[in-house]
Design a protein around this motif. Structure first.
Motif, short mmCIF file in Angstrom:
data_model
loop_
_atom_site.label_atom_id
_atom_site.label_comp_id
_atom_site.label_asym_id
_atom_site.label_seq_id
_atom_site.Cartn_x
_atom_site.Cartn_y
_atom_site.Cartn_z
N THR A 106 0.83 -1.20 0.00
CA THR A 106 0.00 0.00 0.00
C THR A 106 0.87 1.26 0.00
O THR A 106 0.59 2.22 -0.74
CB THR A 106 -0.94 0.01 1.22
OG1 THR A 106 -1.70 -1.20 1.24
CG2 THR A 106 -1.89 1.19 1.16
N GLU A 115 -10.75 5.63 -5.47
CA GLU A 115 -9.82 5.05 -4.48
C GLU A 115 -8.38 5.42 -4.81
O GLU A 115 -7.57 5.65 -3.91
CB GLU A 115 -10.01 3.54 -4.44
CG GLU A 115 -11.32 3.13 -3.76
CD GLU A 115 -11.57 1.64 -3.83
OE1 GLU A 115 -11.57 1.11 -4.96
OE2 GLU A 115 -11.79 1.02 -2.79
N SER A 116 -8.04 5.48 -6.10
CA SER A 116 -6.69 5.87 -6.51
C SER A 116 -6.42 7.33 -6.17
O SER A 116 -5.33 7.69 -5.72
CB SER A 116 -6.50 5.64 -8.01
OG SER A 116 -6.81 4.32 -8.36
N LEU A 146 -5.82 7.60 -2.56
CA LEU A 146 -4.50 7.07 -2.19
C LEU A 146 -3.42 8.12 -2.41
O LEU A 146 -2.53 8.31 -1.57
CB LEU A 146 -4.20 5.82 -3.02
CG LEU A 146 -2.95 5.04 -2.61
CD1 LEU A 146 -3.11 4.44 -1.22
CD2 LEU A 146 -2.65 3.94 -3.63
N THR A 154 -4.05 -3.56 5.38
CA THR A 154 -5.30 -3.92 4.73
C THR A 154 -5.87 -5.18 5.38
O THR A 154 -5.15 -6.15 5.61
CB THR A 154 -5.07 -4.18 3.23
OG1 THR A 154 -4.48 -3.01 2.66
CG2 THR A 154 -6.38 -4.47 2.52
N PRO A 210 -9.75 -2.49 -1.15
CA PRO A 210 -9.44 -1.37 -2.04
C PRO A 210 -9.03 -1.86 -3.42
O PRO A 210 -8.36 -2.90 -3.57
CB PRO A 210 -8.26 -0.69 -1.34
CG PRO A 210 -8.33 -1.13 0.07
CD PRO A 210 -8.92 -2.51 0.05
N TYR A 211 -9.45 -1.10 -4.44
CA TYR A 211 -9.09 -1.43 -5.83
C TYR A 211 -8.58 -0.15 -6.49
O TYR A 211 -9.31 0.84 -6.62
CB TYR A 211 -10.32 -1.95 -6.58
CG TYR A 211 -10.02 -2.39 -7.99
CD1 TYR A 211 -9.47 -3.64 -8.25
CD2 TYR A 211 -10.30 -1.56 -9.07
CE1 TYR A 211 -9.20 -4.06 -9.54
CE2 TYR A 211 -10.03 -1.96 -10.37
CZ TYR A 211 -9.47 -3.21 -10.60
OH TYR A 211 -9.21 -3.61 -11.88
N TYR A 212 -7.31 -0.17 -6.87
CA TYR A 212 -6.68 1.03 -7.42
C TYR A 212 -6.45 0.84 -8.92
O TYR A 212 -6.06 -0.23 -9.37
CB TYR A 212 -5.34 1.29 -6.73
CG TYR A 212 -5.44 1.39 -5.23
CD1 TYR A 212 -6.21 2.37 -4.64
CD2 TYR A 212 -4.77 0.48 -4.41
CE1 TYR A 212 -6.31 2.46 -3.26
CE2 TYR A 212 -4.87 0.57 -3.03
CZ TYR A 212 -5.64 1.55 -2.46
OH TYR A 212 -5.74 1.63 -1.11
N ARG A 217 -5.79 -4.82 -6.91
CA ARG A 217 -6.62 -5.08 -5.74
C ARG A 217 -5.68 -5.19 -4.56
O ARG A 217 -4.75 -5.98 -4.57
CB ARG A 217 -7.37 -6.40 -5.91
CG ARG A 217 -8.23 -6.77 -4.71
CD ARG A 217 -9.56 -6.09 -4.71
NE ARG A 217 -10.44 -6.63 -5.74
CZ ARG A 217 -11.62 -6.13 -6.04
NH1 ARG A 217 -12.06 -5.05 -5.41
NH2 ARG A 217 -12.37 -6.66 -7.00
N ASP A 218 -5.88 -4.37 -3.54
CA ASP A 218 -4.97 -4.36 -2.40
C ASP A 218 -5.36 -5.47 -1.43
O ASP A 218 -6.08 -5.26 -0.46
CB ASP A 218 -5.02 -2.99 -1.71
CG ASP A 218 -3.86 -2.81 -0.75
OD1 ASP A 218 -3.03 -3.75 -0.65
OD2 ASP A 218 -3.77 -1.77 -0.10
#
Length: 270
Positions: free
Chosen positions: A15, A45-46, A49, A66, A77-79, A101-102
């Motif tokens: 992360t 989400e990006s 971040l 996470t 979370p999905y970046y 996908r984190d």
């Protein structure tokens, strides 16, 4: 350009790495340096971040690990980023799509003890090994006694899963030692295959070299925090007690200079 996934065990810095990557153009701009790359967040989400990189890392705080909540995989979370890299003045910029996908590190670690009834683990594997994934950036960070043996088991099983999904010959693996600002590692960053993995994780290196086509495997060293200065190679990080274990935070924000965050992603995308 295809998709890339970033995976790794707990406390490997996934992360924090992604946050620093999203903030890197702004960081270079603050220092008055030109960038040969751009990063555009593609979802909320990006964008969050990238903002958190400044609010958390620069302020000397740490990202919370996470965890899997009641929402299961869909709650993780999905970046998504568009990374534009320009290699050389006369070359056109190249675009790389990064979708991550984190996943919690323990999901990655469960590869060694595969449980077919674990829905989250199975979705994790399915997502990593989808046909539209170009490659995996795998972050390793430990080398204490027993770690090499454990990573060897994880990679042995992961390679079997690649074979089952028909990805063994067409999935690229960038295997990186993260947090290489540590004094034991910094000097080995130039040739990480020989000076980091051969020395600290020899069994892990061997199973990868013996199983993966050389054209699809490369070893890297990277550091999200970097060192204080080129003439002062002390780690630009502080380890402190956290809620669950030791946490790493930025030591001197004005000296923040991450090391080698882009190259593994660029190679995976080719």
């Amino acid at each position: 350009m295809g998709n890339i996934v970033v995976i790794g065990p707990r406390r490997s810095g996934k992360t924090t790495y992604l946050a620093a990557l999203s903030y890197l153009p702004a960081l270079r701009s603050r220092k008055g340096k030109e960038s040969n790359f751009k990063i555009q967040p593609l979802n909320d989400e990006s964008r969050d971040l990238a903002e958190n990189a400044e609010n958390i890392i620069v302020e000397g705080a740490n990202f919370e690990p996470t965890t899997v909540n009641a929402g299961g995989v869909d709650g993780l979370p999905y970046y998504s980023f568009q990374l534009q890299v320009k290699k050389g003045l006369l070359k056109k910029p190249e675009n790389i799509q990064i979708n991550v996908r984190d996943y919690p590190g323990e999901v990655f670690e469960k590869i060694a003890d595969r449980n077919l009834s674990d829905e989250i683990h199975q979705e994790f594997i399915d997502e990593c090994l989808m046909n539209d994934v170009n490659g995996c950036l795998i972050l390793f960070t430990q080398w204490e006694y027993g770690t090499d043996k454990f990573y060897y088991r994880v990679m042995s099983q992961f390679i079997k899963l690649m074979d089952e999904k028909n990805r063994k010959n067409n999935l690229k693996l960038a295997v990186a030692m993260s947090k290489c600002e540590r004094g034991e590692l910094w000097a080995g960053r130039i040739d990480p295959e020989t000076d980091l993995f051969e020395i600290h994780l020899p069994r892990t290196k061997t199973i990868l070299k013996d199983s993966i086509n050389p054209k699809n495997l490369r070893f890297y060293a990277l550091s999200t925090f970097g060192v204080l200065h080129k003439n002062d190679p002390r780690p630009n990080r502080i380890d402190q007690a956290g809620s669950n274990s030791s946490e790493s935070v930025l030591r001197e924000p004005n000296s923040w200079q991450p090391y080698n965050l882009i190259d593994p992603l660029y190679w995976l995308s080719k």
